[in-house]
Design a protein around this motif. Structure first.
Motif, short mmCIF file in Angstrom:
data_model
loop_
_atom_site.label_atom_id
_atom_site.label_comp_id
_atom_site.label_asym_id
_atom_site.label_seq_id
_atom_site.Cartn_x
_atom_site.Cartn_y
_atom_site.Cartn_z
N ALA A 79 -18.14 -2.77 -5.16
CA ALA A 79 -17.39 -3.64 -6.07
C ALA A 79 -17.05 -4.98 -5.41
N GLU A 80 -17.30 -5.09 -4.13
CA GLU A 80 -16.85 -6.28 -3.41
C GLU A 80 -18.00 -7.20 -3.00
N VAL A 81 -19.13 -6.61 -2.62
CA VAL A 81 -20.21 -7.43 -2.07
C VAL A 81 -20.87 -8.27 -3.18
N TYR B 217 -26.35 9.08 -5.26
CA TYR B 217 -26.17 7.63 -5.45
C TYR B 217 -24.74 7.40 -5.92
N HIS B 218 -23.93 6.78 -5.04
CA HIS B 218 -22.53 6.46 -5.37
C HIS B 218 -22.54 5.18 -6.21
N LEU B 219 -22.09 5.31 -7.46
CA LEU B 219 -22.36 4.24 -8.43
C LEU B 219 -21.14 3.41 -8.82
N HIS B 220 -21.24 2.11 -8.54
CA HIS B 220 -20.40 1.08 -9.16
C HIS B 220 -21.34 0.29 -10.05
N VAL B 221 -20.80 -0.33 -11.09
CA VAL B 221 -21.66 -1.17 -11.95
C VAL B 221 -21.05 -2.56 -12.09
N PHE C 60 -20.14 8.82 -9.77
CA PHE C 60 -19.40 7.63 -10.24
C PHE C 60 -18.29 7.31 -9.25
N SER C 61 -18.01 6.02 -9.12
CA SER C 61 -16.79 5.62 -8.41
C SER C 61 -15.63 5.76 -9.39
N SER C 62 -14.53 6.36 -8.91
CA SER C 62 -13.30 6.29 -9.72
C SER C 62 -12.34 5.31 -9.04
N GLY C 63 -12.85 4.64 -8.00
CA GLY C 63 -12.01 3.68 -7.28
C GLY C 63 -12.10 2.30 -7.90
N GLY C 64 -13.31 1.97 -8.41
CA GLY C 64 -13.50 0.65 -9.01
C GLY C 64 -13.21 -0.46 -8.03
N ALA C 65 -12.57 -1.51 -8.52
CA ALA C 65 -12.15 -2.63 -7.68
C ALA C 65 -10.62 -2.59 -7.59
N VAL C 66 -10.07 -3.22 -6.56
CA VAL C 66 -8.60 -3.14 -6.37
C VAL C 66 -7.83 -3.73 -7.55
N THR C 67 -8.48 -4.55 -8.35
CA THR C 67 -7.82 -5.19 -9.50
C THR C 67 -7.85 -4.32 -10.76
N ALA D 168 -17.94 12.55 -8.74
CA ALA D 168 -17.14 11.32 -8.80
C ALA D 168 -16.33 11.21 -7.52
N SER D 169 -16.16 10.00 -7.06
CA SER D 169 -15.32 9.79 -5.87
C SER D 169 -13.85 9.91 -6.28
N LEU D 170 -13.03 10.35 -5.34
CA LEU D 170 -11.59 10.41 -5.59
C LEU D 170 -10.87 10.10 -4.28
N ASN E 24 -4.09 -0.01 2.57
CA ASN E 24 -4.37 -1.44 2.61
C ASN E 24 -5.87 -1.65 2.62
N PHE E 25 -6.32 -2.70 1.95
CA PHE E 25 -7.76 -2.90 1.77
C PHE E 25 -8.01 -4.39 1.95
N GLY E 26 -8.29 -4.79 3.19
CA GLY E 26 -8.34 -6.22 3.49
C GLY E 26 -6.96 -6.80 3.23
N VAL F 111 -4.29 -4.14 -1.75
CA VAL F 111 -3.90 -2.73 -1.66
C VAL F 111 -4.76 -1.94 -2.63
N PHE F 112 -5.36 -0.86 -2.13
CA PHE F 112 -6.12 0.07 -2.98
C PHE F 112 -5.13 1.14 -3.40
N TRP F 113 -4.75 1.09 -4.66
CA TRP F 113 -3.56 1.77 -5.17
C TRP F 113 -3.90 3.15 -5.71
N ILE G 197 -11.84 9.47 2.12
CA ILE G 197 -10.79 9.55 3.13
C ILE G 197 -10.80 8.27 3.97
N PHE G 198 -9.79 7.43 3.74
CA PHE G 198 -9.66 6.17 4.50
C PHE G 198 -8.65 6.31 5.63
N GLU G 199 -7.83 7.35 5.55
CA GLU G 199 -6.75 7.60 6.51
C GLU G 199 -6.56 9.11 6.61
N1 KMH Z 1 -13.87 -0.69 -4.14
C1 KMH Z 1 -12.79 -0.04 -3.48
C2 KMH Z 1 -11.48 -0.68 -3.84
C3 KMH Z 1 -14.55 4.39 -4.51
O1 KMH Z 1 -15.59 3.93 -4.94
O2 KMH Z 1 -14.07 5.44 -4.92
C4 KMH Z 1 -12.72 1.41 -3.78
C5 KMH Z 1 -13.94 2.19 -3.56
C6 KMH Z 1 -13.77 3.66 -3.46
O3 KMH Z 1 -15.05 1.69 -3.51
#
Ligand code: KMH
Ligand code: ZN
Length: 269
Positions: free
Chosen positions: A13-15, A45-49, A80-87, A104-106, A112-114, A117-119, A143-145
């Motif tokens: 979601a960031e690049v 395949y971990h998917l963001h669109v 699927f990503s369930s994280g999306g973007a921080v916004t 799906a990711s959870l 903190n994310f840069g 905040v990833f809420w 798992i980020f922490e």
């Molecule tokens: N883009 C990050 C804020 C996920 O996909 O579940 C969250 C993320 C994690 O990428």
């Protein structure tokens, strides 16, 4: 050691295209990318669109089109990503789960994310987990922490769930757990013995994390969401090139590369 499960996080979601010119953005590009990564050894395949402007979106129709196109192109497991973007709001992030991808990711905690905040407060985690399970989806706990492992174990036990538990350690996000030499072994040791785990290192941490995960018997995630360079000063040509390198490293370490069906077996899908 188990066959090596390689996950491609090919979009993120960031690049941006400015950072990585080969970043797949459209439905067709993503489906072709998934097929090439599958051929190179990826089984998930971990998917963001992205929307028409190339910005991250959680639009259900865009996810649906991508899911259909990937399924038409290849047998890779779509996560699927369930994280999306921080916004993204909670309601926006949860909506695509109704399309019932296999996984799906959870993310089981706030981090903190840069400079953002990833809420992921407890009610969000519980709501997402419930929806994931109601839809027959297998979660991958992101798992980020270290505390996020405890949270994942707790929701599983509280709901008296019974499914295979798969974790993904994401190390080196600025503001979160770094890829210290002992980070992976420490996290792995706190997951249940019957669980599986993969690891990815963000940016400059990437290759060291890949090597350590393979050596420790874990699995690996790679792709432009996590790393855009193939080596110092040289951008990767494609996601498939990154997958191919992990597959070669896995084979050199004596690990069979898991096909999607073998991965389905290992993860109880
Ligand atoms: N883009 C990050 C804020 C996920 O996909 O579940 C969250 C993320 C994690 O990428
Ligand atoms: Zn993601």
């Amino acid at each position: 050691m188990q066959p090596l499960i390689i996950t491609c996080a090919g979009v993120g979601a960031e690049v941006t295209r400015a950072q990585q010119p080969a970043l797949p953005l459209t439905t067709n590009e993503i489906a072709q990318d998934a097929a090439r990564c599958r051929a190179a050894g990826a089984s998930i395949y971990h998917l963001h669109v992205r929307d028409n402007e190339g910005s991250p979106t959680m639009d259900v129709d865009v996810y649906k089109a991508a899911l259909t196109a990937i399924r038409d192109a290849t047998d890779v497991i779509v996560q699927f990503s369930s994280g999306g973007a921080v916004t993204d709001t909670e309601d926006i992030r949860i909506a695509p789960l109704d399309l019932q991808p296999e996984m799906a990711s959870l993310t089981t905690g706030t981090v903190n994310f840069g400079s953002e905040v990833f809420w992921n407060p407890p009610p969000l985690i519980e709501r997402f987990y419930q929806r994931i399970r109601e839809r027959g989806i297998l979660p991958e706990f992101e798992i980020f922490e270290p505390g996020m492992i405890a949270n994942a174990l707790r929701i599983y036990e509280d709901r008296a769930e019974s499914h295979h538990r798969h974790f993904d350690f994401v190390l080196g996000v600025p503001g979160a757990m770094p890829a210290w030499e002992d980070s992976i072994a420490y996290l792995a040791q706190h997951t249940p013995a019957e669980a599986t785990w993969s690891a990815t290192g963000i940016g400059r941490w990437h290759l060291a994390v890949t090597k350590a995960a393979i050596e420790l018997g874990g699995h690996v995630r790679t792709g432009f969401e996590d790393v855009v360079y193939f080596e110092r000063g040289r951008l990767a040509d494609s996601n498939a090139q990154l997958i191919d390198r992990v597959a070669s490293m896995g084979r050199a370490a004596g690990r069979e590369i898991a096909t999607p069906d073998l991965t389905r077996n290992l993860l109880g899908l």
